[in-house]
Design a protein around this motif. Structure first.
Motif, short mmCIF file in Angstrom:
data_model
loop_
_atom_site.label_atom_id
_atom_site.label_comp_id
_atom_site.label_asym_id
_atom_site.label_seq_id
_atom_site.Cartn_x
_atom_site.Cartn_y
_atom_site.Cartn_z
N ASP A 1 72.15 27.05 48.23
CA ASP A 1 72.51 27.10 49.64
C ASP A 1 72.75 25.69 50.14
O ASP A 1 72.23 24.72 49.58
CB ASP A 1 71.40 27.74 50.47
N ARG B 1 74.44 27.50 55.48
CA ARG B 1 73.22 28.27 55.73
C ARG B 1 72.36 27.71 56.85
O ARG B 1 71.52 28.42 57.39
CB ARG B 1 72.38 28.35 54.45
N GLU C 1 80.08 29.29 54.30
CA GLU C 1 78.82 29.72 53.69
C GLU C 1 77.66 28.81 54.08
O GLU C 1 76.59 28.87 53.47
CB GLU C 1 78.96 29.76 52.17
N LEU D 1 77.49 25.18 46.20
CA LEU D 1 77.83 26.59 46.04
C LEU D 1 78.15 26.93 44.59
O LEU D 1 77.76 27.99 44.10
CB LEU D 1 79.02 26.96 46.94
#
Length: 118
Positions: free
Chosen positions: A25, A96, A94, A20
């Motif tokens: 990703d 993905r 976060e 990050l």
């Protein structure tokens, strides 16, 4: 990994944060097709039923026939896989992608499970 190795840190979290910070990703691979530590029936009855209907017959000494366990696939999913996947989703907001191996639709099943419990 924190409890099982001398490293005593969350390497996945560290890699996630490093990605990050570089604008990348991050995704993880979650292996559940055959859990060798929690040996379950591997959803054998359902997989066999579907495969038989498609003409894809299982080898007589195939998945989980050589070392059957009293645990069911549903019990394994409920007591181990779902909590671990939930931990990944909540700990890595976060995230993905989670790529699941093995037969079945773990991602769909888990999404239903997770949404119900939020």
């Amino acid at each position: 990994m924190i409890d099982a190795t001398p490293y005593k840190a969350d390497a996945i979290k560290e890699l996630y944060e490093a990605c990050l910070s570089e604008g990348l990703d991050f995704g993880v691979y979650y292996s559940h097709g055959n859990d060798w530590n929690d040996g379950t029936d591997g959803n054998y009855a359902n997989i066999k039923k579907v495969n038989d209907s498609l003409g894809v017959f299982k080898h007589p000494s195939g998945k989980n026939l050589w070392g059957p366990s009293p645990n069911t696939h549903a019990t394994y999913m409920e007591s181990k896989a779902y909590p671990q996947i939930k931990e990944l989703i909540e700990g890595l907001p976060e995230l993905r992608l989670i790529w699941f191996d093995g037969e079945g639709f773990t991602n769909i099943l888990f999404c239903r499970y997770y949404v119900k419990r939020r």
